[in-house]
Each structure stands twice: as structure tokens, then as C-alpha cells.
Design an enzyme around this catalytic site. Structure first.
Site, short mmCIF file in Angstrom:
data_model
loop_
_atom_site.label_atom_id
_atom_site.label_comp_id
_atom_site.label_asym_id
_atom_site.label_seq_id
_atom_site.Cartn_x
_atom_site.Cartn_y
_atom_site.Cartn_z
N LYS A 1 -2.99 5.92 -4.41
CA LYS A 1 -4.01 6.91 -4.20
C LYS A 1 -3.76 8.04 -4.85
O LYS A 1 -2.58 8.89 -4.89
CB LYS A 1 -4.21 7.02 -2.48
CG LYS A 1 -4.01 5.87 -1.64
CD LYS A 1 -3.85 5.93 -0.37
CE LYS A 1 -3.75 4.86 0.56
NZ LYS A 1 -2.21 4.27 0.59
N TYR B 1 3.06 10.12 -0.49
CA TYR B 1 4.07 9.26 0.19
C TYR B 1 5.55 9.76 -0.50
O TYR B 1 6.52 9.38 0.23
CB TYR B 1 3.92 7.84 0.49
CG TYR B 1 2.58 7.37 1.03
CD1 TYR B 1 1.85 8.31 1.78
CD2 TYR B 1 2.27 6.11 1.10
CE1 TYR B 1 0.72 7.99 2.42
CE2 TYR B 1 1.10 5.68 1.70
CZ TYR B 1 0.22 6.55 2.56
OH TYR B 1 -0.79 6.15 2.94
N ASP C 1 0.98 -1.27 0.00
CA ASP C 1 0.07 -0.10 -0.10
C ASP C 1 0.81 1.27 0.20
O ASP C 1 1.57 1.49 0.81
CB ASP C 1 -1.04 0.00 1.01
CG ASP C 1 -1.81 1.12 1.26
OD1 ASP C 1 -2.91 0.97 0.90
OD2 ASP C 1 -1.52 2.39 1.74
N HIS D 1 -7.76 9.47 -1.64
CA HIS D 1 -7.01 9.64 -0.47
C HIS D 1 -7.80 10.08 0.81
O HIS D 1 -7.85 9.79 1.67
CB HIS D 1 -5.57 10.26 -0.80
CG HIS D 1 -4.57 9.73 0.28
ND1 HIS D 1 -3.35 9.87 0.11
CD2 HIS D 1 -4.87 9.39 1.65
CE1 HIS D 1 -2.61 9.38 1.12
NE2 HIS D 1 -3.42 8.93 1.98
#
Length: 280
Positions: free
Chosen positions: A77, A52, A47, A110
Site C-alpha cells: 500500500k 508497516y 498483505d 492506504h
């Protein structure tokens, strides 16, 4: 030797490993190494997310793993600033390029970001991405019951999963009841409650001692027992393995009742409230 990883079925006919490896707050170069370790430990569900900043590292780990692409479940996401139909389509293509993949197994919105009013158009873009085979399944993160209802009312398509903050101090009981009624899987982020207090809670510690397990394994086993998909994160070799081995820990009814009793309601929330959050 772990033989079988439990799976959760989606209402679109696909499925997901009930335990995955999360890479929030893992730097790109570190993610390549950590995901490689996770894959070696047995994880097949990874994931990540655009925000990120480690999709490239995740992609490199997958490419160098020697594991067939069809055996690895990849989630990413669309970030808040990329919401809206056209921007979401472009963001998905950019994520695929960074990952080095032709498709992701699961693409998620998200955050709800209700004040922006873009989540329905963003959801319509995800529906198109699924039709175009860019995303095998589509879902959301941090959505309320009201927003989940609106997506269905506007498009006739329900998300297969809702990924939200969930842990024994904040178990999201009412949301999980709604999701179960409508065939939406529940996925837990911050499943260990950011560690700290939860992992030293006397209830968790006592159950861990009873089963000769770690506190983290007890909490992960609770998630699995109540039906949550769970994505613990660690970059430490031993903990990556330890977290994965939690699938072998079977809690009894007494254990589950004790952990369920830790529910603090809204006071247990650690992160932002999706119903009012608005950030880039």
C-alpha cells in the site's frame, strides 16, 4: 488436509484468495519468519504495506519459500505522506525494490485522507502502475461510498477492492451493499476486532463450543460466509494454522443470524473514521 482455498473474483478479471495473512505491527525480521510459517501453513495471499516497515522481510520470506512467484498473491500500500501522482509512482517503485519483486498483485491507497485532496491524483497513479504492469490489480483501503464514487466519476475506473475495519461489532453493512452493487470486493482489517471483547463474547463462545472450534475461527468463518476477504494476523505458529483452517468451518443460518445480531453500528468502530482522519 485443506484442498481448496475459497477465492473472490475482481471486476478486472483477476482474483484473490479469500483468506490471507496480514503483517501489521510485525517487525521486519519477525515478518520474514512469520510469513515463512504462513506460507508453509498454506497461505498464498500476503498483505503488507510501506508503513508497516516489513516489506523487506516479506520479500525475503517469499524469495526463500521455494514457491513460484506466480502462486503467491502480494498486496502492499501507498502511505499517506506518499500520496499524489509523482510521489505515488516513486513510492511504488521503492516498495517493489524492498519486496524484491517486479510487480505486486494488488496495490492499494492506504487511507482516504480527504482533507488533503490528493486521493484522486493518487488513484490516477495506481491506474498508470497497472498499465505499466507494476500492479496486477489496484484498489483502496478505508474509503467511503462518496470517495469511491468520486474515483469512478473522475477516472472511469473503480477499485477492485476496499479494505476497511470490519468485524461483527462493526460489519460495515451499508458499505458492503454499495460495494456489491458495483463489483467492489470487501476486505476486512482488524477482522477479530483486536481480539479481547469480541473473542469472549457469549454469542461467539457458544457457537465455538457448538462447532468445537476456536472463537477466532468462528469470526473468520463469519467473514468468509458473508463474502468478505479476510487477513487475520498472528505470529504464533498454532494460531497461524488455526486461523487458516477456519476455511473448513461452515456456520449455519442460525449461527450467522446470531453473529449478525452483534452489530453495534458506529459505536462498534475501534479505529479512526476514514471520513475525517488525517495523519502522517
Amino acid at each position: 488436509m485443506i484442498q481448496t482455498v475459497p477465492q473472490t473474483n475482481f471486476h478486472d478479471g483477476n482474483c484473490i484468495d479469500q483468506i490471507g495473512y496480514g503483517v501489521w505491527k510485525v517487525a521486519d525480521a519477525e515478518a520474514e519468519v512469520a510469513v515463512g510459517k504462513a506460507l508453509n501453513a498454506g497461505y498464498r495471499h500476503i498483505d503488507t504495506a510501506r508503513i508497516y516497515g516489513n516489506e523487506e522481510g516479506v520479500g525475503r520470506a517469499i524469495a526463500s519459500s521455494g514457491i513460484p512467484r506466480s502462486e503467491i498473491f502480494v498486496t502492499t500500500k501507498v502511505w499517506n505522506s506518499d500520496q499524489g501522482y509523482d510521489k505515488t509512482i516513486a513510492a511504488a517503485e521503492a516498495s517493489l525494490e524492498r519486496l524484491g519483486l517486479d510487480y505486486v498483485d494488488l496495490y492499494l491507497i492506504h487511507w482516504l485522507q480527504p482533507q488533503r485532496g490528493t486521493y484522486v491524483d493518487t488513484w490516477k497513479a495506481l491506474i498508470q502502475l497497472q498499465k505499466d504492469d507494476k500492479a496486477t490489480s489496484i484498489g483502496v483501503c478505508n474509503f467511503t461510498v462518496e470517495a469511491l464514487e468520486e474515483l469512478y466519476e473522475q477516472t472511469g475506473v473503480r477499485p477492485v477492492i476496499n479494505q476497511v475495519e470490519t468485524h461483527p461489532y462493526f460489519p460495515q453493512t451499508e458499505l458492503r451493499v454499495y460495494e456489491a452493487k458495483h463489483g467492489i470486493a470487501h476486505e476486512s482489517w482488524s477482522p477479530l476486532g483486536h481480539g479481547g471483547e469480541l473473542l469472549t463474547d457469549p454469542v461467539i463462545v457458544e457457537i465455538a463450543e457448538k462447532h468445537q472450534a476456536s472463537a477466532a475461527q468462528v469470526v473468520i468463518a463469519w467473514h468468509l460466509a458473508v463474502g468478505n476477504v479476510v487477513i487475520p494476523k498472528s505470529v504464533t505458529d498454532s494460531r497461524i494454522i488455526e486461523n487458516f483452517e477456519a476455511i473448513e468451518l461452515k456456520l449455519d443460518d442460525e449461527d450467522l443470524a446470531a453473529i449478525n445480531g452483534l452489530d453495534r453500528g458506529a459505536e462498534g468502530r475501534i479505529a479512526a473514521d476514514p471520513a475525517v482522519s488525517d495523519f502522517e
